[in-house]
Scaffold this motif. Structure first.
Motif, PDB file in Angstrom:
ATOM      1  N   GLU A  73      -5.705   2.746   7.244  1.00 56.83           N
ATOM      2  CA  GLU A  73      -5.738   2.644   5.710  1.00 56.83           C
ATOM      3  C   GLU A  73      -4.961   3.572   4.900  1.00 56.83           C
ATOM      4  N   ARG A  74      -4.958   4.660   5.579  1.00 55.38           N
ATOM      5  CA  ARG A  74      -4.262   5.778   4.552  1.00 55.38           C
ATOM      6  C   ARG A  74      -2.663   5.554   4.941  1.00 55.38           C
ATOM      7  N   ARG A  75      -2.337   5.145   6.157  1.00 56.64           N
ATOM      8  CA  ARG A  75      -0.736   4.951   6.523  1.00 56.64           C
ATOM      9  C   ARG A  75      -0.588   3.561   5.670  1.00 56.64           C
ATOM     10  N   MET A  76      -1.274   2.851   5.587  1.00 58.07           N
ATOM     11  CA  MET A  76      -0.947   1.551   4.870  1.00 58.07           C
ATOM     12  C   MET A  76      -0.927   1.906   3.282  1.00 58.07           C
ATOM     13  N   LEU A  77      -1.829   2.634   2.702  1.00 57.16           N
ATOM     14  CA  LEU A  77      -1.797   3.137   1.449  1.00 57.16           C
ATOM     15  C   LEU A  77      -0.205   3.888   1.042  1.00 57.16           C
ATOM     16  N   VAL A  78      -0.080   4.827   1.988  1.00 57.73           N
ATOM     17  CA  VAL A  78       1.222   5.667   1.888  1.00 57.73           C
ATOM     18  C   VAL A  78       2.498   4.766   1.839  1.00 57.73           C
ATOM     19  N   ARG A  79       2.343   3.656   2.808  1.00 58.65           N
ATOM     20  CA  ARG A  79       3.811   2.927   2.903  1.00 58.65           C
ATOM     21  C   ARG A  79       3.633   2.017   1.498  1.00 58.65           C
ATOM     22  N   HIS A  80       2.716   1.707   0.994  1.00 60.08           N
ATOM     23  CA  HIS A  80       2.520   0.844  -0.141  1.00 60.08           C
ATOM     24  C   HIS A  80       2.903   1.688  -1.212  1.00 60.08           C
ATOM     25  N   LEU A  81       2.437   2.794  -1.482  1.00 59.30           N
ATOM     26  CA  LEU A  81       3.049   3.349  -2.388  1.00 59.30           C
ATOM     27  C   LEU A  81       4.698   3.804  -2.445  1.00 59.30           C
ATOM     28  N   ALA A  82       5.117   4.147  -1.034  1.00 61.20           N
ATOM     29  CA  ALA A  82       6.502   4.416  -1.024  1.00 61.20           C
ATOM     30  C   ALA A  82       7.119   3.144  -1.170  1.00 61.20           C
ATOM     31  N   PHE A  83       6.638   1.906  -0.914  1.00 63.07           N
ATOM     32  CA  PHE A  83       7.577   0.664  -0.999  1.00 63.07           C
ATOM     33  C   PHE A  83       7.462   0.482  -2.802  1.00 63.07           C
ATOM     34  N   ARG A  84       6.401   0.920  -3.383  1.00 59.22           N
ATOM     35  CA  ARG A  84       6.203   0.615  -4.924  1.00 59.22           C
ATOM     36  C   ARG A  84       7.308   1.510  -5.697  1.00 59.22           C
ATOM     37  N   ARG A  85       7.645   2.905  -5.033  1.00 57.93           N
ATOM     38  CA  ARG A  85       8.570   3.686  -5.661  1.00 57.93           C
ATOM     39  C   ARG A  85       9.869   3.290  -5.604  1.00 57.93           C
ATOM     40  N   THR A  86      10.121   2.420  -4.570  1.00 54.63           N
ATOM     41  CA  THR A  86      11.593   1.881  -4.569  1.00 54.63           C
ATOM     42  C   THR A  86      12.091   1.189  -5.782  1.00 54.63           C
ATOM     43  N   SER A  87      13.482   1.096  -5.557  1.00 63.85           N
ATOM     44  CA  SER A  87      14.028   0.342  -6.772  1.00 63.85           C
ATOM     45  C   SER A  87      13.816  -1.315  -6.233  1.00 63.85           C
ATOM     46  N   SER A  88      14.155  -1.923  -7.576  1.00 68.50           N
ATOM     47  CA  SER A  88      14.020  -3.581  -7.174  1.00 68.50           C
ATOM     48  C   SER A  88      15.066  -4.128  -6.144  1.00 68.50           C
ATOM     49  N   VAL A  89      16.231  -3.154  -6.206  1.00 67.20           N
ATOM     50  CA  VAL A  89      17.350  -3.483  -5.300  1.00 67.20           C
ATOM     51  C   VAL A  89      16.945  -3.162  -3.892  1.00 67.20           C
ATOM     52  N   ASP A  90      16.386  -1.949  -3.608  1.00 67.01           N
ATOM     53  CA  ASP A  90      15.854  -1.663  -2.397  1.00 67.01           C
ATOM     54  C   ASP A  90      14.686  -2.557  -1.815  1.00 67.01           C
ATOM     55  N   ARG A  91      14.009  -2.749  -2.793  1.00 68.21           N
ATOM     56  CA  ARG A  91      12.682  -3.943  -2.482  1.00 68.21           C
ATOM     57  C   ARG A  91      13.333  -4.941  -1.805  1.00 68.21           C
ATOM     58  N   MET A  92      14.570  -5.618  -2.572  1.00 67.92           N
ATOM     59  CA  MET A  92      14.958  -7.212  -2.188  1.00 67.92           C
ATOM     60  C   MET A  92      15.551  -6.831  -0.639  1.00 67.92           C
ATOM     61  N   ALA A  93      16.279  -5.621  -0.427  1.00 71.09           N
ATOM     62  CA  ALA A  93      16.609  -5.412   0.597  1.00 71.09           C
ATOM     63  C   ALA A  93      15.514  -5.391   1.985  1.00 71.09           C
ATOM     64  N   LEU A  94      14.368  -4.801   1.654  1.00 70.19           N
ATOM     65  CA  LEU A  94      13.229  -4.709   2.380  1.00 70.19           C
ATOM     66  C   LEU A  94      12.660  -5.755   2.823  1.00 70.19           C
ATOM     67  N   ASP A  95      12.643  -7.068   1.748  1.00 71.62           N
ATOM     68  CA  ASP A  95      11.940  -8.019   1.647  1.00 71.62           C
ATOM     69  C   ASP A  95      12.539  -9.044   2.409  1.00 71.62           C
ATOM     70  N   GLY A  96      14.156  -9.093   2.336  1.00 73.62           N
ATOM     71  CA  GLY A  96      14.719  -9.940   2.802  1.00 73.62           C
ATOM     72  C   GLY A  96      15.304 -10.906   1.932  1.00 73.62           C
ATOM     73  N   PRO A  97      15.978 -12.322   2.348  1.00 72.51           N
ATOM     74  CA  PRO A  97      16.305 -13.234   1.428  1.00 72.51           C
ATOM     75  C   PRO A  97      15.023 -14.061   1.162  1.00 72.51           C
ATOM     76  N   ARG A  98      15.120 -14.556  -0.138  1.00 70.92           N
ATOM     77  CA  ARG A  98      14.152 -15.318  -0.469  1.00 70.92           C
ATOM     78  C   ARG A  98      14.584 -16.887  -0.447  1.00 70.92           C
TER      79      ARG A  98
END
Length: 98
Positions: A73-98
């Motif tokens: 759970e802690r690892r998941m939370l850390v990754r979630h928080l890191a994901f939320r801190r990234t910019s929307s452009v970075d998030r699109m790159a992580l999420d992939g095309p929609r």
């Protein structure tokens, strides 16, 4: 509408209950359900807990190690928080095309 058990429960509820609960915002519904669960837990006596443990297949101690679960759970939370801190452009790159 669901299973026989679900239909039986809804049939015992006052008219309009389903619509009223469905119309609640998610946070309000969770708050309501947590309050009901707390009230029910406070009313249970130790003897009832033991009886349920013996009779109810859903009332069992978890086989999972709580320390391992906490680490996951802690690892998941850390990754979630890191994901939320990234910019929307970075998030699109992580999420992939929609």
């Amino acid at each position: 509408m669901g299973s026989d058990a679900e239909r039986r429960v809804w049939a015992a509820m006052p008219a309009g209950s389903r619509d009223a609960l469905a119309a609640l915002p998610s946070a309000d519904l969770r708050t309501l359900l947590l309050g009901v669960a707390r009230d029910r837990a406070e009313a249970v006596r130790p003897a009832q807990v033991l009886r349920r443990w013996n009779e109810d297949r859903f009332v069992r101690p978890s086989a999972a190690d709580p320390r391992a679960l906490s680490r996951v759970e802690r690892r998941m939370l850390v990754r979630h928080l890191a994901f939320r801190r990234t910019s929307s452009v970075d998030r699109m790159a992580l999420d992939g095309p929609r």
